[in-house]
Design a protein around this motif. Structure first.
Motif, PDB file in Angstrom:
ATOM      1  N   ARG A   1      59.779  49.924   4.290  1.00 40.55           N
ATOM      2  CA  ARG A   1      60.036  49.678   5.714  1.00 40.55           C
ATOM      3  C   ARG A   1      61.122  50.631   6.184  1.00 40.55           C
ATOM      4  O   ARG A   1      61.915  51.122   5.377  1.00 40.55           O
TER       5      ARG A   1
ATOM      6  N   ARG B   1      63.790  44.618   8.434  1.00 40.33           N
ATOM      7  CA  ARG B   1      62.566  44.336   7.667  1.00 40.33           C
ATOM      8  C   ARG B   1      61.800  43.156   8.286  1.00 40.33           C
ATOM      9  O   ARG B   1      60.587  43.221   8.477  1.00 40.33           O
TER      10      ARG B   1
ATOM     11  N   GLN C   1      60.070  44.114  11.528  1.00 39.15           N
ATOM     12  CA  GLN C   1      58.875  44.940  11.316  1.00 39.15           C
ATOM     13  C   GLN C   1      57.711  44.088  10.805  1.00 39.15           C
ATOM     14  O   GLN C   1      56.563  44.261  11.223  1.00 39.15           O
ATOM     15  N   HIS C   2      58.023  43.142   9.909  1.00 41.74           N
ATOM     16  CA  HIS C   2      56.987  42.252   9.367  1.00 41.74           C
ATOM     17  C   HIS C   2      56.362  41.413  10.485  1.00 41.74           C
ATOM     18  O   HIS C   2      55.129  41.295  10.572  1.00 41.74           O
TER      19      HIS C   2
ATOM     20  N   ASP D   1      54.302  43.449  12.985  1.00 41.05           N
ATOM     21  CA  ASP D   1      53.009  43.770  12.358  1.00 41.05           C
ATOM     22  C   ASP D   1      51.987  42.651  12.586  1.00 41.05           C
ATOM     23  O   ASP D   1      50.813  42.916  12.834  1.00 41.05           O
TER      24      ASP D   1
ATOM     25  N   ARG E   1      50.603  46.971   3.368  1.00 31.57           N
ATOM     26  CA  ARG E   1      51.633  48.018   3.339  1.00 31.57           C
ATOM     27  C   ARG E   1      52.317  48.151   1.977  1.00 31.57           C
ATOM     28  O   ARG E   1      53.219  48.978   1.838  1.00 31.57           O
TER      29      ARG E   1
END
Ligand code: ZN
Length: 178
Positions: A110, A136, A139-140, A143, A153
């Motif tokens: 990430r 992190r 971003q998770h 997504d 990923r």
């Protein structure tokens, strides 16, 4: 408030793109509050609306202070239409998990730092600057709004690890569920 059911991998809704939110109304406020409660109850550090079967661009995050590394700030966020506007650096640890993929963890590369543009529950524009673990988590969750799961990923699927549930049903401490 009410606990919501978290859907798991295999449900096609986890693979769909969620819709942009146009305004905040009482139903959206209730959804956000219910998601927050569901996230804490799971327990997890983040939840995205598609994980409760609602195809809207809404995420909740609660990361306690020092969660991953000493000095990590606490974060309590409810973000509408979040998008990453800047991402720099890279990080590989700690392993990620997901409330929608119970008991599996894996190392996911990430960005180390992100700037996220979003709206709050007053529909005011906000910018979140995040580093390390919080970056992190953001971003998770973002997504999830695009139908992407952390297992898409991982560097190599063979590095995914299964953590069997303990007999008392508690998640293991190594599990970082989002
Ligand atoms: Zn997840």
């Amino acid at each position: 408030m009410a606990l919501l059911d978290i859907i798991v991998e295999g449900d096609p809704r986890l693979r769909q793109k969620a819709n942009k939110i146009r305004r905040v109304d009482p139903a959206l406020r209730k959804l956000a509050a219910d998601m927050y409660e569901t996230m804490l109850d799971a327990p997890g550090v983040g939840l995205a609306a598609p994980q409760v079967g609602v195809m809207l661009r809404l995420i909740t995050v609660e990361v306690p202070e020092d969660y991953d590394k000493e000095g990590d700030p606490a974060a309590n966020l409810i973000l509408i239409n979040p998008e990453i506007v800047k991402a720099t650096g890279t990080q590989l640890d700690p392993p990620e998990g997901c409330l929608s993929i119970p008991h599996w963890i894996g190392n996911v590369p990430r960005a180390e730092r992100v700037v996220v543009k979003a709206r709050d529950l007053d529909f005011k524009e906000v910018r979140i600057r995040a580093v390390g673990f919080l970056a992190r988590v953001l971003q998770h969750e973002i997504d999830h709004l695009d139908g992407i799961l952390f297992t898409d990923r991982v560097v190599d699927k063979s590095t995914l690890q299964y953590l069997p549930p303990k007999t008392d049903g508690q998640a293991t401490s190594a599990e970082v569920a989002k």
